[in-house]
Motif scaffolding. Structure first.
Motif, PDB file in Angstrom:
ATOM      1  N   ALA A  15       0.918  -1.399   0.136  1.00 30.81           N
ATOM      2  CA  ALA A  15      -0.116  -0.174   0.050  1.00 30.81           C
ATOM      3  C   ALA A  15       0.611   1.235  -0.014  1.00 30.81           C
ATOM      4  O   ALA A  15       2.116   1.405   0.468  1.00 30.81           O
ATOM      5  CB  ALA A  15      -1.024   0.052   1.196  1.00 30.81           C
ATOM      6  N   PHE A  16       0.354   2.311  -0.549  1.00 28.17           N
ATOM      7  CA  PHE A  16       0.853   3.734  -0.413  1.00 28.17           C
ATOM      8  C   PHE A  16       0.324   4.661   0.495  1.00 28.17           C
ATOM      9  O   PHE A  16      -1.270   4.547   0.408  1.00 28.17           O
ATOM     10  CB  PHE A  16       1.024   4.524  -1.885  1.00 28.17           C
ATOM     11  CG  PHE A  16       1.969   3.614  -2.668  1.00 28.17           C
ATOM     12  CD1 PHE A  16       2.912   2.798  -2.387  1.00 28.17           C
ATOM     13  CD2 PHE A  16       1.799   3.892  -4.185  1.00 28.17           C
ATOM     14  CE1 PHE A  16       3.865   2.252  -3.300  1.00 28.17           C
ATOM     15  CE2 PHE A  16       2.746   3.333  -4.951  1.00 28.17           C
ATOM     16  CZ  PHE A  16       3.789   2.451  -4.686  1.00 28.17           C
ATOM     17  N   TRP A 108      -4.283   2.085  -1.022  1.00 28.44           N
ATOM     18  CA  TRP A 108      -3.723   3.551  -0.830  1.00 28.44           C
ATOM     19  C   TRP A 108      -4.819   4.195   0.249  1.00 28.44           C
ATOM     20  O   TRP A 108      -5.883   4.020   0.248  1.00 28.44           O
ATOM     21  CB  TRP A 108      -3.383   4.373  -2.031  1.00 28.44           C
ATOM     22  CG  TRP A 108      -4.865   4.734  -2.846  1.00 28.44           C
ATOM     23  CD1 TRP A 108      -5.498   4.312  -3.664  1.00 28.44           C
ATOM     24  CD2 TRP A 108      -5.349   6.387  -2.661  1.00 28.44           C
ATOM     25  NE1 TRP A 108      -6.416   4.843  -4.036  1.00 28.44           N
ATOM     26  CE2 TRP A 108      -6.154   6.161  -3.623  1.00 28.44           C
ATOM     27  CE3 TRP A 108      -4.761   7.347  -1.925  1.00 28.44           C
ATOM     28  CZ2 TRP A 108      -7.099   7.263  -3.715  1.00 28.44           C
ATOM     29  CZ3 TRP A 108      -5.635   8.469  -2.135  1.00 28.44           C
ATOM     30  CH2 TRP A 108      -6.618   8.676  -2.950  1.00 28.44           C
ATOM     31  N   ALA A 109      -4.201   5.267   0.973  1.00 35.70           N
ATOM     32  CA  ALA A 109      -4.900   5.999   1.902  1.00 35.70           C
ATOM     33  C   ALA A 109      -4.292   7.475   2.099  1.00 35.70           C
ATOM     34  O   ALA A 109      -2.949   7.401   1.547  1.00 35.70           O
ATOM     35  CB  ALA A 109      -4.846   5.243   3.400  1.00 35.70           C
ATOM     36  N   ALA A 129     -10.724  13.039  -5.480  1.00 32.11           N
ATOM     37  CA  ALA A 129     -11.724  12.132  -5.001  1.00 32.11           C
ATOM     38  C   ALA A 129     -11.427  11.665  -3.689  1.00 32.11           C
ATOM     39  O   ALA A 129     -10.267  11.285  -3.479  1.00 32.11           O
ATOM     40  CB  ALA A 129     -12.283  11.019  -5.862  1.00 32.11           C
ATOM     41  N   LEU A 130     -12.281  11.795  -2.609  1.00 34.25           N
ATOM     42  CA  LEU A 130     -11.868  11.095  -1.531  1.00 34.25           C
ATOM     43  C   LEU A 130     -11.526   9.573  -1.424  1.00 34.25           C
ATOM     44  O   LEU A 130     -12.509   8.883  -2.138  1.00 34.25           O
ATOM     45  CB  LEU A 130     -13.279  11.440  -0.333  1.00 34.25           C
ATOM     46  CG  LEU A 130     -12.975  11.449   1.147  1.00 34.25           C
ATOM     47  CD1 LEU A 130     -12.166  12.688   1.417  1.00 34.25           C
ATOM     48  CD2 LEU A 130     -14.213  11.413   1.892  1.00 34.25           C
ATOM     49  N   PRO A 131     -10.596   9.150  -1.006  1.00 32.38           N
ATOM     50  CA  PRO A 131     -10.335   7.827  -1.076  1.00 32.38           C
ATOM     51  C   PRO A 131     -10.891   7.041  -0.015  1.00 32.38           C
ATOM     52  O   PRO A 131     -11.789   7.537   0.834  1.00 32.38           O
ATOM     53  CB  PRO A 131      -8.985   7.793  -0.447  1.00 32.38           C
ATOM     54  CG  PRO A 131      -8.651   8.847   0.361  1.00 32.38           C
ATOM     55  CD  PRO A 131      -9.590   9.972  -0.095  1.00 32.38           C
ATOM     56  N   GLN A 132     -11.348   5.715  -0.436  1.00 34.94           N
ATOM     57  CA  GLN A 132     -12.003   4.765   0.479  1.00 34.94           C
ATOM     58  C   GLN A 132     -11.301   4.968   2.007  1.00 34.94           C
ATOM     59  O   GLN A 132     -12.148   4.666   2.893  1.00 34.94           O
ATOM     60  CB  GLN A 132     -11.806   3.127   0.150  1.00 34.94           C
ATOM     61  CG  GLN A 132     -12.642   3.204  -1.210  1.00 34.94           C
ATOM     62  CD  GLN A 132     -12.468   1.647  -1.618  1.00 34.94           C
ATOM     63  OE1 GLN A 132     -11.879   0.772  -0.899  1.00 34.94           O
ATOM     64  NE2 GLN A 132     -12.960   1.227  -2.604  1.00 34.94           N
ATOM     65  N   THR A 133     -10.025   4.958   1.968  1.00 33.77           N
ATOM     66  CA  THR A 133      -9.619   5.073   3.452  1.00 33.77           C
ATOM     67  C   THR A 133      -8.757   6.381   3.759  1.00 33.77           C
ATOM     68  O   THR A 133      -7.868   6.827   3.082  1.00 33.77           O
ATOM     69  CB  THR A 133      -8.394   3.904   3.594  1.00 33.77           C
ATOM     70  OG1 THR A 133      -9.084   2.762   3.477  1.00 33.77           O
ATOM     71  CG2 THR A 133      -7.960   4.095   4.916  1.00 33.77           C
ATOM     72  N   ILE A 134      -9.125   6.950   4.736  1.00 35.41           N
ATOM     73  CA  ILE A 134      -8.293   8.289   5.111  1.00 35.41           C
ATOM     74  C   ILE A 134      -8.407   8.499   6.467  1.00 35.41           C
ATOM     75  O   ILE A 134      -9.424   8.101   7.240  1.00 35.41           O
ATOM     76  CB  ILE A 134      -9.270   9.610   4.290  1.00 35.41           C
ATOM     77  CG1 ILE A 134      -8.662  11.026   4.673  1.00 35.41           C
ATOM     78  CG2 ILE A 134     -10.783   9.727   4.963  1.00 35.41           C
ATOM     79  CD1 ILE A 134      -9.158  12.136   4.042  1.00 35.41           C
ATOM     80  N   VAL A 135      -7.652   8.901   7.140  1.00 32.24           N
ATOM     81  CA  VAL A 135      -6.936   8.998   8.531  1.00 32.24           C
ATOM     82  C   VAL A 135      -6.932  10.624   8.790  1.00 32.24           C
ATOM     83  O   VAL A 135      -5.946  11.366   8.127  1.00 32.24           O
ATOM     84  CB  VAL A 135      -5.870   8.457   9.011  1.00 32.24           C
ATOM     85  CG1 VAL A 135      -5.548   8.965  10.483  1.00 32.24           C
ATOM     86  CG2 VAL A 135      -6.041   6.821   8.893  1.00 32.24           C
TER      87      VAL A 135
END
Length: 226
Positions: A15-16, A108-109, A129-135
């Motif tokens: 993952a990136f 990716w996140a 676009a907003l990714p599936q995973t964001i912290v």
């Protein structure tokens, strides 16, 4: 970018993980307009202050100043409102949109020191676009340079942090990536002086060529090489 000292080439990653401001988007002008106004309001030396606030949560930046009679939480909310209102000139880093578009969505996140409302606003302004995973800032107890955000992102993606590559632009973020045990690439597109690290750097995502195998494993090469 020196390919001889870029150990990331030829390695495989699961993952990136990307910082946002300065790494995927150029928001430096808007950020410094809002924070400069706040700093002047509190009698700070704006020129000396601005370089210190990039890459960290607003509440952490303000708390570290130890200003008398200041509630860091309330002041951070004031700054956040200003940043949400001011997205003039916010654009994607060169090549970032195409690079992200080539990545599998579950590989990716984004790990940002910005609150979620500001992240949504700036990403939209930059056309990302907003990714599936964001912290975001609300998801962690300790912000960068703590590795908490990157460790959380890896966990949400279901991957080992040591199998991740972090893209960052400032020292606090680079240290967070290092402490998470991930590889690091420094993005230099928005800063006159890049942080001094032992990591490779890029000014544009066009410098990279991405390969994704059938199982979703990621590999990077220099765009100029075959």
């Amino acid at each position: 970018m020196d390919t001889q000292t870029f150990p990331t080439f030829g390695r495989t990653f699961d993952a990136f993980l990307f910082d946002m401001d300065g790494t995927l988007i150029n928001s430096i002008a808007a950020t410094e307009r809002v924070w400069g106004k706040w700093a002047r309001k509190h009698g700070l030396d704006v020129e000396a202050f601005l370089p210190t606030m990039h890459g960290r949560r607003g509440i952490d930046t303000i708390a570290a100043l130890n200003l008398p009679g200041i509630d860091p939480r309330l002041e951070a909310l004031e700054v956040e409102r200003g940043e949400i209102e001011d997205v003039e000139g916010v654009v994607a880093i060169d090549g970032a949109i195409a690079f992200l578009g080539a990545l599998p969505a579950d590989r990716w996140a984004i790990v940002t020191s910005a609150p979620i409302a500001l992240a949504r606003r700036r990403l939209a302004a930059a056309g990302i676009a907003l990714p599936q995973t964001i912290v975001t800032a609300e998801d962690v107890k300790t912000g960068k340079p703590s590795p908490e955000g990157y460790l959380l992102a890896a966990s949400r993606l279901g991957v080992d942090p040591a199998r991740c590559l972090v893209f960052e632009d400032v020292e606090a973020g680079v240290k967070a990536g290092e402490r998470a045990g991930a590889g690091v690439v420094v993005v230099t597109a928005t800063h006159a002086e890049e942080p001094v690290t032992g990591h490779p750097s890029i000014a544009s995502y066009r410098q990279l060529r991405l390969s994704v195998d059938a199982s979703g494993v990621l590999t990077l090469a220099h765009a100029a090489t075959s």
